[in-house]
Design a protein around this motif. Structure first.
Motif, PDB file in Angstrom:
ATOM      1  N   VAL A 157       0.860  -1.182   0.000  1.00 51.35           N
ATOM      2  CA  VAL A 157       0.000   0.000   0.000  1.00 51.35           C
ATOM      3  C   VAL A 157       0.894   1.229   0.000  1.00 51.35           C
ATOM      4  CG1 VAL A 157      -1.615   1.379   1.360  1.00 51.35           C
ATOM      5  CG2 VAL A 157      -1.976  -1.081   1.128  1.00 51.35           C
ATOM      6  N   VAL A 158       0.729   2.077  -1.017  1.00 49.58           N
ATOM      7  CA  VAL A 158       1.467   3.333  -1.107  1.00 49.58           C
ATOM      8  C   VAL A 158       0.544   4.453  -0.633  1.00 49.58           C
ATOM      9  CG1 VAL A 158       2.625   4.979  -2.624  1.00 49.58           C
ATOM     10  CG2 VAL A 158       2.852   2.511  -3.050  1.00 49.58           C
ATOM     11  N   ALA A 159       0.855   5.034   0.516  1.00 54.52           N
ATOM     12  CA  ALA A 159       0.038   6.136   1.048  1.00 54.52           C
ATOM     13  C   ALA A 159       0.509   7.429   0.383  1.00 54.52           C
ATOM     14  CB  ALA A 159       0.183   6.209   2.561  1.00 54.52           C
ATOM     15  N   TRP A 160      -0.324   7.951  -0.505  1.00 54.40           N
ATOM     16  CA  TRP A 160       0.092   9.090  -1.333  1.00 54.40           C
ATOM     17  C   TRP A 160      -0.690  10.342  -0.966  1.00 54.40           C
ATOM     18  CZ3 TRP A 160       4.016  10.367  -4.254  1.00 54.40           C
ATOM     19  CH2 TRP A 160       3.902  11.464  -5.109  1.00 54.40           C
ATOM     20  N   ASP A 161       0.053  11.401  -0.607  1.00 52.35           N
ATOM     21  CA  ASP A 161      -0.592  12.685  -0.328  1.00 52.35           C
ATOM     22  C   ASP A 161      -0.018  13.800  -1.195  1.00 52.35           C
ATOM     23  OD1 ASP A 161       1.887  13.109   0.764  1.00 52.35           O
ATOM     24  OD2 ASP A 161       1.196  13.454   2.815  1.00 52.35           O
ATOM     25  N   GLY A 162       0.831  13.444  -2.160  1.00 50.11           N
ATOM     26  CA  GLY A 162       1.390  14.439  -3.062  1.00 50.11           C
ATOM     27  C   GLY A 162       2.526  15.247  -2.498  1.00 50.11           C
ATOM     28  N   ALA A 197      -4.758  13.068  -9.189  1.00 50.24           N
ATOM     29  CA  ALA A 197      -3.502  12.835  -8.470  1.00 50.24           C
ATOM     30  C   ALA A 197      -3.161  11.353  -8.393  1.00 50.24           C
ATOM     31  CB  ALA A 197      -3.578  13.433  -7.067  1.00 50.24           C
ATOM     32  N   GLY A 198      -4.129  10.525  -8.018  1.00 51.19           N
ATOM     33  CA  GLY A 198      -3.876   9.091  -7.940  1.00 51.19           C
ATOM     34  C   GLY A 198      -3.572   8.492  -9.293  1.00 51.19           C
ATOM     35  N   ALA A 199      -4.261   8.964 -10.323  1.00 52.60           N
ATOM     36  CA  ALA A 199      -4.035   8.453 -11.671  1.00 52.60           C
ATOM     37  C   ALA A 199      -2.628   8.781 -12.158  1.00 52.60           C
ATOM     38  CB  ALA A 199      -5.069   9.048 -12.630  1.00 52.60           C
ATOM     39  N   GLU A 200      -2.090   9.922 -11.751  1.00 56.35           N
ATOM     40  CA  GLU A 200      -0.732  10.299 -12.146  1.00 56.35           C
ATOM     41  C   GLU A 200       0.296   9.376 -11.499  1.00 56.35           C
ATOM     42  OE1 GLU A 200       0.659  12.890 -14.302  1.00 56.35           O
ATOM     43  OE2 GLU A 200      -1.322  12.277 -15.008  1.00 56.35           O
ATOM     44  N   VAL A 201       0.038   8.972 -10.261  1.00 50.38           N
ATOM     45  CA  VAL A 201       0.940   8.024  -9.602  1.00 50.38           C
ATOM     46  C   VAL A 201       0.921   6.684 -10.339  1.00 50.38           C
ATOM     47  CG1 VAL A 201       1.508   6.823  -7.461  1.00 50.38           C
ATOM     48  CG2 VAL A 201       0.594   9.137  -7.370  1.00 50.38           C
ATOM     49  N   GLN A 236      -6.548  -4.986   3.141  1.00 51.44           N
ATOM     50  CA  GLN A 236      -5.905  -5.492   1.931  1.00 51.44           C
ATOM     51  C   GLN A 236      -4.969  -6.666   2.215  1.00 51.44           C
ATOM     52  OE1 GLN A 236      -6.643  -4.557  -1.173  1.00 51.44           O
ATOM     53  NE2 GLN A 236      -8.171  -3.169  -0.299  1.00 51.44           N
ATOM     54  N   GLY A 237      -4.712  -6.939   3.490  1.00 52.63           N
ATOM     55  CA  GLY A 237      -3.741  -7.978   3.817  1.00 52.63           C
ATOM     56  C   GLY A 237      -2.355  -7.610   3.323  1.00 52.63           C
ATOM     57  N   ALA A 238      -2.036  -6.315   3.346  1.00 56.68           N
ATOM     58  CA  ALA A 238      -0.752  -5.830   2.827  1.00 56.68           C
ATOM     59  C   ALA A 238       0.382  -6.209   3.770  1.00 56.68           C
ATOM     60  CB  ALA A 238      -0.797  -4.321   2.633  1.00 56.68           C
ATOM     61  N   ASP A 239       1.569  -6.370   3.214  1.00 60.68           N
ATOM     62  CA  ASP A 239       2.734  -6.661   4.034  1.00 60.68           C
ATOM     63  C   ASP A 239       3.822  -5.607   3.885  1.00 60.68           C
ATOM     64  OD1 ASP A 239       3.553  -7.407   1.450  1.00 60.68           O
ATOM     65  OD2 ASP A 239       3.135  -9.514   1.866  1.00 60.68           O
ATOM     66  N   LEU A 240       3.482  -4.461   3.272  1.00 58.46           N
ATOM     67  CA  LEU A 240       4.416  -3.346   3.169  1.00 58.46           C
ATOM     68  C   LEU A 240       3.636  -2.059   2.966  1.00 58.46           C
ATOM     69  CD1 LEU A 240       7.388  -2.285   2.836  1.00 58.46           C
ATOM     70  CD2 LEU A 240       7.067  -2.575   0.373  1.00 58.46           C
ATOM     71  N   VAL A 241       4.049  -1.014   3.690  1.00 56.96           N
ATOM     72  CA  VAL A 241       3.487   0.327   3.506  1.00 56.96           C
ATOM     73  C   VAL A 241       4.607   1.247   3.048  1.00 56.96           C
ATOM     74  CG1 VAL A 241       2.361   2.300   4.615  1.00 56.96           C
ATOM     75  CG2 VAL A 241       1.755  -0.024   5.308  1.00 56.96           C
ATOM     76  N   VAL A 242       4.302   2.100   2.089  1.00 59.25           N
ATOM     77  CA  VAL A 242       5.258   3.103   1.601  1.00 59.25           C
ATOM     78  C   VAL A 242       4.633   4.470   1.834  1.00 59.25           C
ATOM     79  CG1 VAL A 242       6.471   4.026  -0.416  1.00 59.25           C
ATOM     80  CG2 VAL A 242       6.166   1.540  -0.154  1.00 59.25           C
ATOM     81  N   MET A 243       5.338   5.342   2.547  1.00 58.70           N
ATOM     82  CA  MET A 243       4.767   6.655   2.835  1.00 58.70           C
ATOM     83  C   MET A 243       5.863   7.651   3.184  1.00 58.70           C
ATOM     84  SD  MET A 243       3.200   6.053   6.680  1.00 58.70           S
ATOM     85  CE  MET A 243       2.974   7.819   6.976  1.00 58.70           C
ATOM     86  N   GLY A 244       5.545   8.919   3.066  1.00 58.72           N
ATOM     87  CA  GLY A 244       6.463   9.966   3.493  1.00 58.72           C
ATOM     88  C   GLY A 244       6.450  10.094   4.999  1.00 58.72           C
TER      89      GLY A 244
END
Length: 275
Positions: A157-162, A197-201, A236-244
């Motif tokens: 899961v990529v937590a995106w806030d721009g 914004a999400g579509a650009e990512v 989501q049963g995710a096993d990694l988070v990516v965030m600022g």
């Protein structure tokens, strides 16, 4: 690619989860792993020095040195079992000096692995993790203190806030994301939102050969962004988070809370952060 990994070695524990996780990460990428073991010096204000017996200070120094040596031996055994290239570096310093030295070291590594602070076992992890995140200029992979599984990143899961930190984290996470089967760009929104914004990512990730989906979750002003992210990770049963990390100044985050500090205290899966 990830070729050079640094990990902070824990002391006073039977199992060093960050060390074992970093060894599995290095094995996955065929990377070299360096562990830093610190013999913490006693940082006593000068006006207290006369009140402490010399033999107490000497005994504490010897105990801390023994703990550092034990951490080094545990690291070497874990790395050898994983069949990876590795080395141990040692340092004798106060916590503040050690944290800054570790952050400086991390600037010349592809990713640095640290353990989430354990609220039931106070230690140097909180200072180490925050300092390396703020001062290294590189990605930091924070492993939950309850982690049992080796590195895997099938669902991210990529937590995106721009924000700038989010952009840095995304760029640094690309080698990890190439190991995934599913990537979700998760956007927590309040009020007016840019639907593109999400579509650009997703477009950017597609140029790197990665397929991602976007999910947007509006939250009210009184709702926690960190809780929304962690709930999505669980769903989501995710096993990694990516965030600022630390979108505001660290001082402001410490005073008012902040998403970074809340994630650090409640995370349940590894989180890759960058500042």
């Amino acid at each position: 690619m990830i070729r050079d990994i640094l990990v902070n070695l824990a002391q006073g524990v039977e199992k060093d989860v960050a060390c074992d996780f970093a060894a599995s990460l290095a094995a996955t990428f065929g990377a070299h792993l360096t562990g830093l073991s610190v013999a913490y010096e006693i940082d006593v204000p000068p006006f207290y020095m006369g009140a402490l017996p010399t033999d107490f200070i000497d005994a504490q120094v010897l105990e801390n040195q023994a703990a550092s040596e034990k951490a080094s031996a545990r690291f070497s055994a874990s790395a050898a079992a994983a069949g990876i290239s590795h080395e141990v570096r040692t340092l004798s310093a106060s916590l503040g000096v050690a944290a800054n030295s570790f952050a400086e070291m991390a600037r010349l590594f592809d990713v640095t692995v640290v353990c989430q602070p354990d609220p039931d076992r106070p230690g140097p992890e909180e200072v180490i993790s925050e300092t390396v995140l703020m001062e290294s200029g590189r990605a930091v992979l924070i492993v939950p203190y309850v982690q049992t599984k080796p590195f895997t990143a099938e669902r991210a899961v990529v937590a995106w806030d721009g924000s700038r930190p989010a952009a840095r984290a995304l760029a640094e996470a690309l080698p990890l994301l190439h190991r995934t089967k599913t990537v979700e760009v998760f956007r927590v929104t309040r009020g007016e939102d840019d639907d593109e914004a999400g579509a650009e990512v997703v477009r950017h990730l597609a140029r790197h050969g990665l397929t991602a989906a976007v999910r947007k979750l509006p939250v009210g002003s009184g709702e926690s962004v960190a809780s929304a992210i962690l709930n999505e990770v669980a769903d989501q049963g995710a096993d990694l988070v990516v965030m600022g990390g630390y979108g505001h100044s660290r001082l402001r985050e410490m005073i008012i809370g902040g998403v970074t500090r809340e994630i650090l205290s409640t995370m349940t899966v590894p989180v890759l952060m960058a500042h």
